[in-house]
Design an enzyme around this catalytic site. Structure first.
Site, PDB file in Angstrom:
ATOM      1  N   LYS A 133     -13.010  -9.397   3.435  1.00  0.00           N
ATOM      2  CA  LYS A 133     -12.123  -9.242   4.585  1.00  0.00           C
ATOM      3  C   LYS A 133     -12.677 -10.065   5.745  1.00  0.00           C
ATOM      4  O   LYS A 133     -13.889 -10.066   5.997  1.00  0.00           O
ATOM      5  CB  LYS A 133     -12.023  -7.774   5.001  1.00  0.00           C
ATOM      6  CG  LYS A 133     -11.454  -6.855   3.922  1.00  0.00           C
ATOM      7  CD  LYS A 133     -11.458  -5.405   4.374  1.00  0.00           C
ATOM      8  CE  LYS A 133     -10.845  -4.482   3.328  1.00  0.00           C
ATOM      9  NZ  LYS A 133     -10.912  -3.063   3.708  1.00  0.00           N
ATOM     10  N   LYS A 135      -3.713   4.453  -2.382  1.00  0.00           N
ATOM     11  CA  LYS A 135      -4.821   5.127  -1.719  1.00  0.00           C
ATOM     12  C   LYS A 135      -5.060   6.494  -2.359  1.00  0.00           C
ATOM     13  O   LYS A 135      -4.112   7.239  -2.644  1.00  0.00           O
ATOM     14  CB  LYS A 135      -4.513   5.302  -0.226  1.00  0.00           C
ATOM     15  CG  LYS A 135      -4.479   4.003   0.557  1.00  0.00           C
ATOM     16  CD  LYS A 135      -5.854   3.389   0.696  1.00  0.00           C
ATOM     17  CE  LYS A 135      -5.853   2.206   1.645  1.00  0.00           C
ATOM     18  NZ  LYS A 135      -7.205   1.643   1.848  1.00  0.00           N
ATOM     19  N   CYS A 152      -7.650  -6.792   3.909  1.00  0.00           N
ATOM     20  CA  CYS A 152      -7.419  -6.865   5.348  1.00  0.00           C
ATOM     21  C   CYS A 152      -7.590  -5.485   5.966  1.00  0.00           C
ATOM     22  O   CYS A 152      -7.554  -4.463   5.283  1.00  0.00           O
ATOM     23  CB  CYS A 152      -6.006  -7.374   5.636  1.00  0.00           C
ATOM     24  SG  CYS A 152      -4.679  -6.254   5.090  1.00  0.00           S
ATOM     25  N   THR A 156       0.804  -1.219   0.000  1.00  0.00           N
ATOM     26  CA  THR A 156       0.000   0.000   0.000  1.00  0.00           C
ATOM     27  C   THR A 156       0.845   1.281   0.000  1.00  0.00           C
ATOM     28  O   THR A 156       1.792   1.423   0.776  1.00  0.00           O
ATOM     29  CB  THR A 156      -0.940   0.013   1.212  1.00  0.00           C
ATOM     30  OG1 THR A 156      -1.782  -1.143   1.165  1.00  0.00           O
ATOM     31  CG2 THR A 156      -1.814   1.266   1.213  1.00  0.00           C
ATOM     32  N   GLU A 164     -11.059   0.304  -6.227  1.00  0.00           N
ATOM     33  CA  GLU A 164     -11.811  -0.116  -5.054  1.00  0.00           C
ATOM     34  C   GLU A 164     -12.680   1.024  -4.544  1.00  0.00           C
ATOM     35  O   GLU A 164     -12.200   2.135  -4.316  1.00  0.00           O
ATOM     36  CB  GLU A 164     -10.811  -0.531  -3.965  1.00  0.00           C
ATOM     37  CG  GLU A 164     -11.227  -1.704  -3.128  1.00  0.00           C
ATOM     38  CD  GLU A 164     -10.173  -2.039  -2.090  1.00  0.00           C
ATOM     39  OE1 GLU A 164     -10.556  -2.350  -0.957  1.00  0.00           O
ATOM     40  OE2 GLU A 164      -8.978  -1.982  -2.420  1.00  0.00           O
TER      41      GLU A 164
END
Length: 327
Positions: free
Chosen positions: A246, A150, A274, A125, A201
């Site tokens: 998740k 992100k 997660c 990430t 996402e």
């Protein structure tokens, strides 16, 4: 057989902090549940999710409330009916899986009918920031084959371009965490398409994601916040191409295994994601990651210190858990 039940709340520092569209964090807060029969013990970890009203205190209360039934030998199947989906049930369910593995001498993967687990490639990430800072962080991770970026809404087209320039060979997935709206959706979607992004996402807020039913999908769109705890995937098909499963939201490995089967039966692409936790939280998810299209289990890689023993990583290759950790 009567079981003992113990729980402890823990904090783990995040290396360099963690920033998404709606929050910045410096520590991962987790709850570990331990169940034992006097000979064998099993462990499970969860990460309370504030978006659904979960806190360390509420999770601990839920576990304490179910403890009398656990001490009487509550099964994993009965647990699905006795507790609502969410972080608390996840920790308890995973602890019961671990205990069953330790008692039987068979791995959790064998008990689940999966056989020998194989290593998987996890995303790494990149937190949201200015395009320049994100480019610098991406350059340091450009050797990794899969990056999760992100985003934050307005200006994401510049962030995406900067990241792609810094990692020309990595597969990119992006996570807007509900930050897009009609004012920037088309521009950001076009930027993702131009950068060859493989998956987006949760671009829109869950409460207004109905717009996706009529929107053009040049890039695969994945539901995360729109896949609510305890809910199935059938209502998402017209809006999404993929679902992020998740353990903390599914409410444990038992429920997640069922949810993966449901998603694949409906021809969704499957991402295994997660919350930000330690190797103990990621270990059970390696089971459902075996046939996933995308794996995002990098929580331990983002911590200043993982628990020991932990999972073994070689770069972005995540190896199955050893029994001394879980399962």
């Amino acid at each position: 057989m009567s079981l003992s039940v113990e729980l402890v709340a823990e904090r783990f520092e995040i290396a360099g902090g963690f920033k998404i569209s709606r929050e910045t964090r410096t520590h991962a807060q987790v709850v570990m549940v331990t169940v034992g029969d006097g000979t064998s013990t099993g462990h499970g970890e969860c990460v309370p999710y504030p978006r659904y009203g979960e806190t360390l205190e509420s999770v601990q209360t839920q576990v304490e409330e179910i403890a009398p039934l656990l001490k009487e030998g509550l099964s994993r199947e009965a647990l699905l009916r006795a507790m609502p989906a969410g972080a608390a049930r996840n920790a308890v369910d995973c602890a019961l899986w671990d205990l069953e593995a330790k008692r039987s001498g068979h791995s959790a993967a064998v008990i689940a009918g999966l056989g020998v687990l194989k290593p998987v490639t996890t995303a790494f990430t990149i937190s949201v920031d200015t395009p320049g800072i994100m480019a610098e962080k991406t350059a340091a991770a450009a050797h990794r084959p899969l990056l999760k970026v992100k985003l934050a809404g307005a200006g994401d087209d510049e962030r995406i371009a900067a990241v792609r320039a810094s990692a020309p060979n990595s597969t990119l997935i992006v996570d807007a965490n509900e930050a897009w709206d009609e004012s920037c959706f088309d521009k950001n979607m076009s930027a993702c398409e131009a950068a060859g992004v493989a998956l987006i996402e949760q671009p829109l807020p869950a409460k207004s994601d109905g717009l996706l039913a009529d929107a053009n999908h040049p890039v695969t769109i994945c539901a995360d916040e729109s896949l609510h705890p305890g809910k199935g995937v059938d209502e998402l098909r017209r809006k999404y191409d993929a679902v992020n499963i998740k353990l903390d939201k599914a409410g444990g490995l038992t429920a997640a295994l069922q949810l993966v089967q449901e998603a694949k039966a409906m021809e969704f692409k499957v991402m295994i994601g997660c919350m930000l936790g330690t190797s103990l939280a990621m270990a059970p998810a390696v089971l459902i990651a075996q046939d996933a299209d995308f794996v995002d289990l990098d929580g331990p890689l983002l911590l200043a210190r993982d628990r020991s023993p932990g999972l073994h990583f070689e770069g972005s290759t995540l190896y199955p858990p050893q029994p001394d950790l879980w399962g």
